[in-house]
Design a protein around this motif. Sequence first.
Motif, PDB file in Angstrom:
ATOM      1  N   VAL A 636       0.837  -1.197   0.000  1.00 18.58           N
ATOM      2  CA  VAL A 636       0.000   0.000   0.000  1.00 18.58           C
ATOM      3  C   VAL A 636       0.875   1.251   0.000  1.00 18.58           C
ATOM      4  CG1 VAL A 636      -1.766   1.302   1.264  1.00 18.58           C
ATOM      5  CG2 VAL A 636      -1.868  -1.209   1.156  1.00 18.58           C
ATOM      6  N   VAL A 637       0.513   2.205  -0.864  1.00 21.06           N
ATOM      7  CA  VAL A 637       1.174   3.502  -0.924  1.00 21.06           C
ATOM      8  C   VAL A 637       0.305   4.522  -0.205  1.00 21.06           C
ATOM      9  CG1 VAL A 637       2.063   5.312  -2.431  1.00 21.06           C
ATOM     10  CG2 VAL A 637       2.283   2.909  -3.102  1.00 21.06           C
ATOM     11  N   ALA A 638       0.902   5.317   0.618  1.00 18.98           N
ATOM     12  CA  ALA A 638       0.159   6.294   1.419  1.00 18.98           C
ATOM     13  C   ALA A 638      -0.360   7.431   0.548  1.00 18.98           C
ATOM     14  CB  ALA A 638       1.050   6.840   2.526  1.00 18.98           C
ATOM     15  N   CYS A 639      -1.393   8.104   1.061  1.00 20.32           N
ATOM     16  CA  CYS A 639      -1.902   9.330   0.445  1.00 20.32           C
ATOM     17  C   CYS A 639      -1.654  10.487   1.401  1.00 20.32           C
ATOM     18  CB  CYS A 639      -3.391   9.215   0.151  1.00 20.32           C
ATOM     19  SG  CYS A 639      -3.785   8.010  -1.136  1.00 20.32           S
ATOM     20  N   ASP A 640      -1.454  11.699   0.853  1.00 21.43           N
ATOM     21  CA  ASP A 640      -1.206  12.857   1.716  1.00 21.43           C
ATOM     22  C   ASP A 640      -2.524  13.453   2.208  1.00 21.43           C
ATOM     23  OD1 ASP A 640      -2.289  14.396  -0.350  1.00 21.43           O
ATOM     24  OD2 ASP A 640      -0.332  14.957  -1.157  1.00 21.43           O
ATOM     25  N   LYS A 641      -2.443  14.545   2.939  1.00 24.21           N
ATOM     26  CA  LYS A 641      -3.631  15.138   3.552  1.00 24.21           C
ATOM     27  C   LYS A 641      -4.602  15.682   2.516  1.00 24.21           C
ATOM     28  CE  LYS A 641      -1.360  16.341   7.912  1.00 24.21           C
ATOM     29  NZ  LYS A 641      -0.975  17.440   8.847  1.00 24.21           N
ATOM     30  N   GLN A 642      -4.126  15.952   1.318  1.00 24.06           N
ATOM     31  CA  GLN A 642      -5.001  16.430   0.250  1.00 24.06           C
ATOM     32  C   GLN A 642      -5.610  15.282  -0.554  1.00 24.06           C
ATOM     33  OE1 GLN A 642      -1.809  17.993   0.795  1.00 24.06           O
ATOM     34  NE2 GLN A 642      -3.085  19.322   2.093  1.00 24.06           N
ATOM     35  N   GLY A 643      -5.306  14.058  -0.165  1.00 25.54           N
ATOM     36  CA  GLY A 643      -5.886  12.894  -0.834  1.00 25.54           C
ATOM     37  C   GLY A 643      -5.097  12.398  -2.026  1.00 25.54           C
ATOM     38  N   ASN A 644      -3.955  13.044  -2.318  1.00 25.12           N
ATOM     39  CA  ASN A 644      -3.141  12.630  -3.449  1.00 25.12           C
ATOM     40  C   ASN A 644      -2.168  11.529  -3.034  1.00 25.12           C
ATOM     41  OD1 ASN A 644      -4.268  14.737  -5.079  1.00 25.12           O
ATOM     42  ND2 ASN A 644      -2.904  16.178  -4.030  1.00 25.12           N
TER      43      ASN A 644
END
Length: 976
Positions: A636-644
């Motif tokens: 799994v690759v994380a997403c940042d706070k903006q959802g990207n």
Amino acid sequence: MTAQSPANSLAAMSLAQLEQTQDFIRRHIGPSESQTQTMLNDIGSESMDALIDEIVPSDIRLDSLPAIGDSKTEVQALADLKVVANLNKVNTTYIGLGYYGTLTPNVILRNVLENPGWYTAYTPYQPEIAQGRLESLLNYQQMCIDLTGLPLASASLLDEGTAAAEAMALAKRVSKNKKSNLFFIANDVFPQTIDLVKQRAEMFDFDIVVAPANEAADHDIFGALLQYPSATGEVTDISDLIANIHAKKGIVAVAADIMSLVMLKSPGELGADAVIGSSQRFGVPMGYGGPHAAFFTTSDKYKRSLPGRIIGVSKDTRGNNALRMAMQTREQHIRREKANSNICTAQVLLANMAAFYAVYHGPQGLKTIANRIHRFTDILCLGTATKGLTAIHANYFDTLTFNVASLEGNSKAEIVARALAASINLRTDVDGQISVSLDETTTRADVANLFDVLLGEGHGLDVAVLDDKIVECGHSSIPASLVRDSEILTHPVFNSYHSETEMLRYIKRLENKDLALNHSMISLGSCTMKLNATAQMLPVSWPEFANMHPFAPQDQALGYKKMIDELADWLVELTGYDKVSMQPNSGAQGEYAGLIAIHKYHESRGDSHRNICLIPASAHGTNPASAMMVGMKVVVVACDKQGNVDMADLTAKAEELRDNLSCIMITYPSTHGVYETTIAEICNIIHNNGGQVYLDGANMNAQVGITSPGFIGADVSHLNLHKTFAIPHGGGGPGMGPIGVKSHLAPFLPDHALINVDETTAGNGAVSAAPFGSAGILCISYLYIALLGKEGVTAATKYAIANANYLATKLSQHYPILYTDKNGRVAHECIVDLRPIKEACGVTEMDVAKRLIDYGFHSPTMSFPVAGTLMIEPTESESKVELDRFIEAMVCIRNEARKVESGEWTLENNPLHHAPHTLADITDANWDRAYSIADAVFPVDAVKIDKFWPTVNRIDDVYGDRNLVCSCPPVSSYED
């Protein structure tokens, strides 16, 4: 200057302008020109193009319209497609192999298959407004339970071949022979099923042996697949064989013919652990391969391992019986890579047709049909035998196989030539043999014609005389031990609606319980519930398309070939890929096929060790489940706070895992509803580390005409034709998921054991039972593109974006919009964050979803991809009037939540908590709620005009899972 009258205005128009009044584009796109300008003003953008420039990254924008031709009028498009359809030659077909002629009762054809109340509904995740199709699916499950003799049924799978593959996976999960990795397939299983199961086994790294059925117990196996009756028609007692396999801890799946089970002892009675098959011949046209509902039944002890959806009986808040999808925690969207299967769509519309067929005919009607088919087969068998052409099996139901290689003066080539001259298709794929499968459509004249074909003229046989002989001699072609003596379809629903009047009313009664697109917008994020235009649906019922057998000689299917090839060319242009495969018959199957292509590409380069699939945390549940099915390890690759996508995390993992990196699966625009500006960079990172890019096509509705996966840099995508390209959802299926690939992946696309799809893919395994999947509904997407043309498909994308941004702008004044881009814009969908409301007063996303029903709307996608949110996708087809109606509902619901926040209403006594409200609520003499009946059921004036009444109150999901009932309740439960 005086205004022109309408007549003078029309007179002043040019011929070209008059022709444009028939233009389909303005029929498909909801907002008018004036509405569009008002919306743009509210959004704060000066023009549509300016809005698109703000939102879509410039480095992925196409600089010209796609080369797919101009928009056609409905009249022109239908006339052109009729010419194409007429290229098909629909012979009388006796090929069989799981596909048979059938008679769709007209009351079902007109009122279900051709009725938007049935075909435009969504998957019943909001069961309170889906009780009609849920009842019909429960009937389907009961029908399958009765006929197969096993107590637990799913609500349908994609086709017989994939159901067999799912049965193999179930066998591996539940078999007590844990040391075995070998699965046995009887060599008299349908050839397309063998091909498909072998492909699935290869990806699971299972070993396969294909051999005569009676050898199954000689091997150390975890499971076996048998066919009943066999592909050559033989009916045999397999009970001892099943017992012997059980003695060695193996699991037995039986592929069964549903019509034969009306007469034959059920596989469950013979000891089968699972029974699969197709319900196509229960009133569903062949459609050159689909769509058709597959059935899957098994023992109750395997309920946690059963693939697909199960409809169960629960209770609503008033204690009344209510239906819902049971045990959804098994499904791919919850369990992800640990799911039983990756399937996301069922075949609900087709399962409902089959269920209504059983309801309409009832047990006695089905017995009449089955007996008539079998009687004609007896007549054909007796007649040919008297002339020296003897069937190879003495026991059969509807299929006779003849060895003809050595029959003097009557060679196989001569028989085939006579058949084709008489517009008849026989099964001829086995050397030295011909098989004939009769069906519901077979007549006395057909049997007489078959005598001419098989024996040549001058045989002197008479059907009536042969029939009398069968009566005289008591001819029995079904062994006494296999004659069904157990009752079927005893529930009242199968014994009550046999007149057309009663059947019509029953269908309508169920339809009235369901909310579909013919009532109001269904704004489901990531599911694209757009207009399914009537003109696009009409050819599905045309006999030239509906009655074609998928294994008919290809020179008889030239119309299908022309349509499929042209559709494929358009999809190549719209996706930026080099090749398209039409075979996958669902989005999940498309993912699976695309990942197989990636796997085999790496394997061809000596990189079979590349087995790691990177998947962003926001991805659809099908993505990790599909990766699991091809033996990949999900990271799994994380997403940042903006959802990207978190670029630092992606880069680190791609570089760390570069030696074993297979691919990334990513959705674009993102599942969070934003065009990520780094998408081209993401593709480069993956490619630079030896991987391939799988771009999930779920959000193609925000790409067509303005960008494309191939242009962005992806290697493969599946396309949800049931989303972007207007095939309707059918209450939870059918779907189609063709895949587009770059040229280096093209040699690894699926092929078919009986019909070569493409010379470059010869020998590749199949992912669906039919060579072109559910080809019968491809005409819908074909006409969608033909009617819109290059300008229309591009405009559709722009309006999908504009409508979403209008909604987001209006709703942002009352709810937080979770993710936006740097300009504060969204793509074609937006996520409304309800978590602050829950934190402030306890009102949940479930409360909002159920309260929307009182306003006449289906809830948007709930708690995906972020828990506690609603993801809204309005599509391009909804007008400003409908958007404003939805906005009004959401604003009113927000104000209702504020009353809970302020203490005016308690958390337990407010309209959100009790939603949805039913007639039972407002006629309750003990109404004691803190709000009025009018506020409950007529919260805004628009509802008074067209009120949708749910038939049950909020359903208790927990009760339904703890008390699992997946068959029709006894009559006494309704009386109670």
